[in-house]
Scaffold this motif. Structure first.
Motif, mmCIF file in Angstrom:
data_model
loop_
_atom_site.group_PDB
_atom_site.id
_atom_site.type_symbol
_atom_site.label_atom_id
_atom_site.label_comp_id
_atom_site.label_asym_id
_atom_site.label_seq_id
_atom_site.Cartn_x
_atom_site.Cartn_y
_atom_site.Cartn_z
ATOM 1 N N ALA A 19 0.834 -1.195 0.000
ATOM 2 C CA ALA A 19 0.000 0.000 0.000
ATOM 3 C C ALA A 19 0.871 1.247 0.000
ATOM 4 N N VAL A 20 0.302 2.306 -0.544
ATOM 5 C CA VAL A 20 0.976 3.602 -0.545
ATOM 6 C C VAL A 20 -0.096 4.685 -0.418
ATOM 7 N N ARG A 21 0.198 5.715 0.358
ATOM 8 C CA ARG A 21 -0.700 6.868 0.466
ATOM 9 C C ARG A 21 -0.197 7.943 -0.475
ATOM 10 N N LEU A 22 -1.137 8.562 -1.164
ATOM 11 C CA LEU A 22 -0.791 9.584 -2.147
ATOM 12 C C LEU A 22 -1.540 10.876 -1.873
ATOM 13 N N ARG A 23 -0.864 11.989 -2.066
ATOM 14 C CA ARG A 23 -1.498 13.303 -2.033
ATOM 15 C C ARG A 23 -1.579 13.775 -3.476
ATOM 16 N N LEU A 24 -2.794 14.085 -3.904
ATOM 17 C CA LEU A 24 -3.053 14.459 -5.284
ATOM 18 C C LEU A 24 -3.897 15.730 -5.334
ATOM 19 N N PRO A 25 -3.830 16.469 -6.424
ATOM 20 C CA PRO A 25 -4.706 17.630 -6.558
ATOM 21 C C PRO A 25 -6.173 17.185 -6.601
ATOM 22 N N GLU A 26 -7.039 17.956 -6.009
ATOM 23 C CA GLU A 26 -8.475 17.663 -6.074
ATOM 24 C C GLU A 26 -8.890 17.569 -7.536
ATOM 25 N N GLY A 27 -9.741 16.589 -7.854
ATOM 26 C CA GLY A 27 -10.167 16.370 -9.232
ATOM 27 C C GLY A 27 -9.326 15.343 -9.964
ATOM 28 N N SER A 28 -8.341 14.753 -9.284
ATOM 29 C CA SER A 28 -7.484 13.749 -9.916
ATOM 30 C C SER A 28 -8.267 12.474 -10.204
ATOM 31 N N SER A 29 -7.810 11.758 -11.214
ATOM 32 C CA SER A 29 -8.448 10.505 -11.620
ATOM 33 C C SER A 29 -7.629 9.305 -11.144
ATOM 34 N N VAL A 30 -8.194 8.128 -11.341
ATOM 35 C CA VAL A 30 -7.490 6.887 -11.041
ATOM 36 C C VAL A 30 -6.181 6.835 -11.834
ATOM 37 N N ALA A 31 -6.219 7.219 -13.108
ATOM 38 C CA ALA A 31 -5.007 7.221 -13.934
ATOM 39 C C ALA A 31 -3.940 8.145 -13.346
ATOM 40 N N ASP A 32 -4.358 9.300 -12.825
ATOM 41 C CA ASP A 32 -3.413 10.232 -12.196
ATOM 42 C C ASP A 32 -2.753 9.582 -10.985
ATOM 43 N N ALA A 33 -3.543 8.873 -10.183
ATOM 44 C CA ALA A 33 -3.019 8.212 -8.992
ATOM 45 C C ALA A 33 -2.031 7.111 -9.375
ATOM 46 N N LEU A 34 -2.360 6.339 -10.401
ATOM 47 C CA LEU A 34 -1.455 5.270 -10.845
ATOM 48 C C LEU A 34 -0.140 5.850 -11.346
ATOM 49 N N ARG A 35 -0.222 6.933 -12.096
ATOM 50 C CA ARG A 35 0.983 7.584 -12.606
ATOM 51 C C ARG A 35 1.851 8.096 -11.455
ATOM 52 N N ARG A 36 1.226 8.771 -10.485
ATOM 53 C CA ARG A 36 1.972 9.308 -9.341
ATOM 54 C C ARG A 36 2.605 8.172 -8.543
ATOM 55 N N ALA A 37 1.849 7.087 -8.310
ATOM 56 C CA ALA A 37 2.378 5.955 -7.547
ATOM 57 C C ALA A 37 3.576 5.333 -8.254
ATOM 58 N N ALA A 38 3.488 5.185 -9.573
ATOM 59 C CA ALA A 38 4.604 4.618 -10.333
ATOM 60 C C ALA A 38 5.826 5.525 -10.238
ATOM 61 N N GLU A 39 5.606 6.842 -10.268
ATOM 62 C CA GLU A 39 6.712 7.800 -10.154
ATOM 63 C C GLU A 39 7.419 7.692 -8.807
ATOM 64 N N THR A 40 6.674 7.306 -7.771
ATOM 65 C CA THR A 40 7.263 7.190 -6.435
ATOM 66 C C THR A 40 7.910 5.830 -6.201
ATOM 67 N N GLY A 41 7.835 4.936 -7.208
ATOM 68 C CA GLY A 41 8.466 3.631 -7.074
ATOM 69 C C GLY A 41 7.536 2.518 -6.626
ATOM 70 N N PHE A 42 6.231 2.775 -6.549
ATOM 71 C CA PHE A 42 5.268 1.733 -6.175
ATOM 72 C C PHE A 42 5.056 0.855 -7.410
ATOM 73 N N GLU A 43 5.822 -0.226 -7.497
ATOM 74 C CA GLU A 43 5.874 -1.055 -8.697
ATOM 75 C C GLU A 43 4.534 -1.609 -9.175
ATOM 76 N N PRO A 44 3.605 -2.034 -8.301
ATOM 77 C CA PRO A 44 2.337 -2.556 -8.818
ATOM 78 C C PRO A 44 1.576 -1.563 -9.699
ATOM 79 N N ALA A 45 1.779 -0.270 -9.492
ATOM 80 C CA ALA A 45 1.058 0.738 -10.275
ATOM 81 C C ALA A 45 1.587 0.859 -11.697
#
Length: 78
Positions: A19-45
């Motif tokens: 699991a990983v907690r993410l801070r995203l701009p309001e209005g973000s989509s699932v795709a935005d969250a997956l992209r951010r998680a991958a950028e932080t090294g969360f490999e499953p994303a």
């Protein structure tokens, strides 16, 4: 000033959970969250089956908008 939301991205397998907690701009989509998680090294994303997404157990798509406190789940294919 952009308002941020916090969401949790989880992937559960029979023997472990990631699991990983993410801070995203309001209005973000699932795709935005997956992209951010991958950028932080969360490999499953980085290599997720887009047909296996849910928010609190309800089917989601990459374009689904997230709300503060959502739990985005990466599901195993059946």
């Amino acid at each position: 000033m952009t308002t941020e939301i916090e969401v949790e991205l989880v992937q559960a397998w029979p023997q472990h959970c990631e699991a990983v907690r993410l801070r995203l701009p309001e209005g973000s989509s699932v795709a935005d969250a997956l992209r951010r998680a991958a950028e932080t090294g969360f490999e499953p994303a980085a290599d997720v089956d887009r047909a296996c997404l849910a928010i609190f157990g309800k089917s989601a798509t990459p374009s689904t908008r997230l709300r503060a406190g959502d739990r985005l789940e990466l599901l195993r294919p059946l």
